[in-house]
Design an enzyme around this catalytic site. Structure first.
Site, short mmCIF file in Angstrom:
data_model
loop_
_atom_site.label_atom_id
_atom_site.label_comp_id
_atom_site.label_asym_id
_atom_site.label_seq_id
_atom_site.Cartn_x
_atom_site.Cartn_y
_atom_site.Cartn_z
N ASN A 119 0.86 -1.19 0.00
CA ASN A 119 0.00 0.00 0.00
C ASN A 119 0.89 1.24 0.00
O ASN A 119 1.49 1.59 1.01
CB ASN A 119 -0.92 -0.01 1.22
CG ASN A 119 -1.95 1.11 1.18
OD1 ASN A 119 -2.03 1.85 0.20
ND2 ASN A 119 -2.72 1.24 2.24
N VAL A 156 13.95 22.16 5.79
CA VAL A 156 13.19 23.33 5.33
C VAL A 156 11.70 23.01 5.26
O VAL A 156 10.87 23.78 5.72
CB VAL A 156 13.70 23.79 3.95
CG1 VAL A 156 12.89 25.00 3.46
CG2 VAL A 156 15.18 24.13 4.00
N HIS A 215 21.57 13.86 -3.28
CA HIS A 215 22.38 14.58 -4.28
C HIS A 215 23.48 15.42 -3.65
O HIS A 215 24.41 15.82 -4.34
CB HIS A 215 21.49 15.45 -5.15
CG HIS A 215 20.64 14.66 -6.10
ND1 HIS A 215 21.17 14.00 -7.18
CD2 HIS A 215 19.30 14.39 -6.09
CE1 HIS A 215 20.19 13.37 -7.84
NE2 HIS A 215 19.06 13.58 -7.19
N HIS A 233 25.92 8.95 -8.91
CA HIS A 233 25.16 7.93 -8.17
C HIS A 233 24.68 6.83 -9.10
O HIS A 233 24.42 5.71 -8.65
CB HIS A 233 23.99 8.57 -7.42
CG HIS A 233 22.84 9.00 -8.28
ND1 HIS A 233 22.74 10.27 -8.83
CD2 HIS A 233 21.73 8.34 -8.71
CE1 HIS A 233 21.64 10.35 -9.54
NE2 HIS A 233 21.00 9.20 -9.49
N ARG A 372 11.61 26.10 -6.11
CA ARG A 372 10.90 26.21 -4.84
C ARG A 372 11.41 25.26 -3.76
O ARG A 372 11.28 25.56 -2.57
CB ARG A 372 9.40 25.97 -5.05
CG ARG A 372 8.73 27.00 -5.91
CD ARG A 372 7.26 26.70 -6.13
NE ARG A 372 6.49 26.73 -4.90
CZ ARG A 372 5.18 26.49 -4.83
NH1 ARG A 372 4.51 26.17 -5.92
NH2 ARG A 372 4.55 26.54 -3.67
N GLN A 375 16.36 23.50 -4.94
CA GLN A 375 17.44 24.49 -4.85
C GLN A 375 17.04 25.62 -3.90
O GLN A 375 17.43 26.77 -4.09
CB GLN A 375 17.75 25.05 -6.25
CG GLN A 375 18.12 24.03 -7.29
CD GLN A 375 19.39 23.27 -6.95
OE1 GLN A 375 20.19 23.69 -6.11
NE2 GLN A 375 19.60 22.13 -7.60
#
Length: 627
Positions: A119, A156, A215, A233, A372, A375
């Site tokens: 699920n 953030v 990243h 990666h 948004r 970055q």
């Protein structure tokens, strides 16, 4: 009948061979046990395995078996056989036909039981093949539970707590959705069950090589820790996949489920990273896992041609869900309209011409997510601070790899056993360590915990076609430090080491190219004919350029006097370099911006009285500080 199996006869299990250990569905159905074990999913069977199943079911007439071979009856076709088909194939009596249809029906019921249901909050209840479950239930894959999908984005966006683990499940599922849709719409493509299973495995394993904080690791840390090495990666994913297969003895399991390890492991790795060897000059087909006739399979998981792939579809939906951002792209619609057409002597995945606007929206959505979230100015500085801490800790961190050899954070990528142990948890290992050698690294991480971050100074962009090259990045902090304005009294001395200059390349996924120029479309009137649609055929409101650079400057000193000086340095540097005027330039540096004619716009910010007031405010500020 359409052949749906592409295994070579020499590779197929033959009756009379050595038995395999997993339970045999065909034996359970027929109540007999001659010949080898057949893999539980009957849809992977070729004509020879179907003949084995017939023998075990009591249908051993050589003529009958030969007719099944001649008609290329595969396991995926068995559920579609009815009494008239069986009569034409040579089963004359009604009783025998009923008996075989009953066995086939029970076979399908047992095959369904071998699938597992998960699920997922994004895609709902998804079914995964048992071989995928075997891959998931390994330490190398479970490691992805401890690597945040958005790295420091969690600092953030409070909702961005999801990990690479669930993203990988989603990509494996979507890869299966797209390849199966193509198989059902275009049986002439001869997409076999082997092909479909390999594509799902590639989707599942495409991110195995991500390091701590995703990243940040391969984009920031490794280039600084090992500047002589170009490592991605994707390379790590290929290495980790091979390690996963070998360490957990999965070659036999893959063969049991109908794969040919020598070919299919190569195919899976090629889907993740592209050709494994440099293509020979003038050699038209660089891949070894699948022939040129199946070139479209390489466009599903990681599309090197135009960037439209299931990896993006999942992270669009998943990241938007967790970030609280609206997702404007509907991948289900793309799957509905996807079909394979001939393009430049290759088979390519194309879509309807009416979808061109939606694809521009897709790449615009990608760009918005980068601006948004991916970055974000605060997320990026936390990435930079974690990188600083890891660089300081690197010489003193020891991770045990193969044969007891010890590796550091930066060298763990050389040994997959060590890399399996390297996750986001290294942050806490450093933070909670009492080793005095890690004091400097620990102090940086404590600043993150207390939200005492390096301060954002401002953002600018190069003008026109100018672009800062990577080899010049190191000199940028010194340039900012040297750009000390003479017309402003500064009460803080700043050096190059006080500045961080973050250069961000923003694009539509193909640097300065328009990705839609590499997409081909078809029309309703002729679905087999691929066409190109240029930008001016779509809208006059689409972007003229598809790439830009953002330059952000941060200051490590956080006191008010240093920050005031840093802003003056930054705005003056923008003026010297002919970069764009910082958006708050007239407010933070009112004595500098009027010097550049192009920056003097006719608005209230250029009011001389406002400039005088800003200057008085600065004097009062420092007068109060000095009391």
């Amino acid at each position: 009948m359409q052949r749906a199996d592409c295994e070579q006869p020499s590779k197929r299990p033959r009756c009379g061979g050595s038995p395999r250990t997993p339970p045999n569905t065909a034996t359970a159905v027929a109540g007999r046990s001659p010949g080898p074990e057949l893999h539980p999913n009957h849809q992977t069977w070729g004509p020879e395995q179907v003949c084995c199943f017939l023998r075990r079911s009591g249908f051993s007439d050589p003529g009958l078996l030969e007719r099944f071979r001649e008609n290329k009856v595969t396991g995926s076709l068995l559920p579609y056989l009815d009494e008239s088909h069986l009569e034409n194939l040579g089963i004359r009596t009604l009783g025998e036909r009923k008996k075989l249809l009953n066995y086939i029906q029970r076979l399908g019921e047992m095959s369904i039981d071998t699938m597992k249901v998960i699920n997922d909050p994004i895609h709902g209840h998804i079914e995964l093949h048992p071989l995928l479950i075997r891959i998931i239930d390994t330490p190398q894959f479970q490691r992805l539970r401890y690597i945040k999908q958005l790295g420091s984005g969690y600092y953030v966006f409070p909702g961005a707590s999801h990990n690479r683990f669930e993203h990988s499940l989603g990509v494996g599922y979507l890869a299966g959705c797209l390849v199966r849709a193509l198989h059902e719409k275009q049986p002439e493509l001869q997409i076999s069950e082997r092909d479909m299973l390999c594509v799902q495995i590639a989707g599942l394993c495409h991110d195995l090589g991500h390091g701590p904080f995703s990243h940040m690791f391969d984009g920031r840390f490794i280039p600084l820790a090992r500047p002589d090495m170009k490592w991605t990666h994707e390379q790590g994913s290929v290495m980790m996949f091979e390690h996963l297969v070998n360490t957990n003895g999965l070659r036999d399991v893959m063969q049991y489920y109908g794969l040919i390890p020598e070919e299919d492991i190569c195919f899976i790795k090629e889907q993740i990273t592209g050709p494994l060897e440099s293509p020979i000059k003038d050699f038209s087909w660089p891949y070894k896992g699948r022939p040129k006739e199946k070139s479209f399979l390489y466009e599903i998981v990681a599309n090197k041609r135009n960037g439209i792939d299931v990896d993006k579809w999942d992270y669009f939906a998943r990241d938007c869900h967790h970030l609280g951002i609206q997702n404007n792209f509907d991948y289900k619609r793309f799957i509905k309209f996807a079909r394979v057409c001939e393009v430049d002597n290759r088979k390519r995945i194309c879509t309807r011409e009416k979808e061109v606007g939606n694809l521009y929206d897709m790449f615009h959505t990608r760009n918005c997510l980068h601006r948004r979230a991916y970055q974000h100015k605060v997320g990026n500085i936390i990435d930079t601070m974690i990188t600083d801490a890891f660089l300081k800790a690197d010489p003193y961190i020891e991770i045990v790899g193969a044969e007891g050899k010890k590796y550091h954070i930066s060298t763990a990528i050389d040994d997959m056993e060590a890399f399996t142990k390297l996750t986001d948890n290294i942050f806490l290992d450093i933070l909670y360590s009492t080793d005095p050698k890690l004091d400097a690294a620990r102090e940086v991480l404590k600043k993150i915990e207390y939200r005492n971050l390096y301060k954002y100074v401002g953002e600018t962009q190069p003008m026109g076609q100018i672009k800062i090259k990577r080899e010049n990045y190191e000199s940028l902090p010194k340039e900012v430090a040297d750009a000390k304005p003479t017309e402003v009294l500064l009460e803080a001395e700043l050096k190059a080491e006080d500045f961080i200059v973050d250069v961000i390349d923003m694009d539509y996924g193909m640097e300065d190219k328009n990705p839609i120029d590499h997409v081909r479309f078809y029309c309703k009137s002729d679905p087999s004919q691929a066409i190109m649609i240029t930008k001016n055929q779509v809208s006059q409101l689409l972007p003229e350029r598809f790439a830009e650079q953002l330059i952000r400057v941060y200051c490590k000193k956080t006191d008010e006097k240093s920050l005031f000086a840093a802003r003056q340095h930054f705005v003056h540097w923008c003026l010297i370099k002919n970069f764009t005027k910082p958006q708050d330039g007239d407010i933070v540096a009112p004595l500098i911006t009027p010097r550049k004619q192009e920056w003097n716009y006719t608005n209230s910010a250029q009011n001389p009285a406002l400039i005088r007031e800003a200057s008085k405010l600065r004097v009062r500020l420092f007068s109060d500080d000095s009391v």
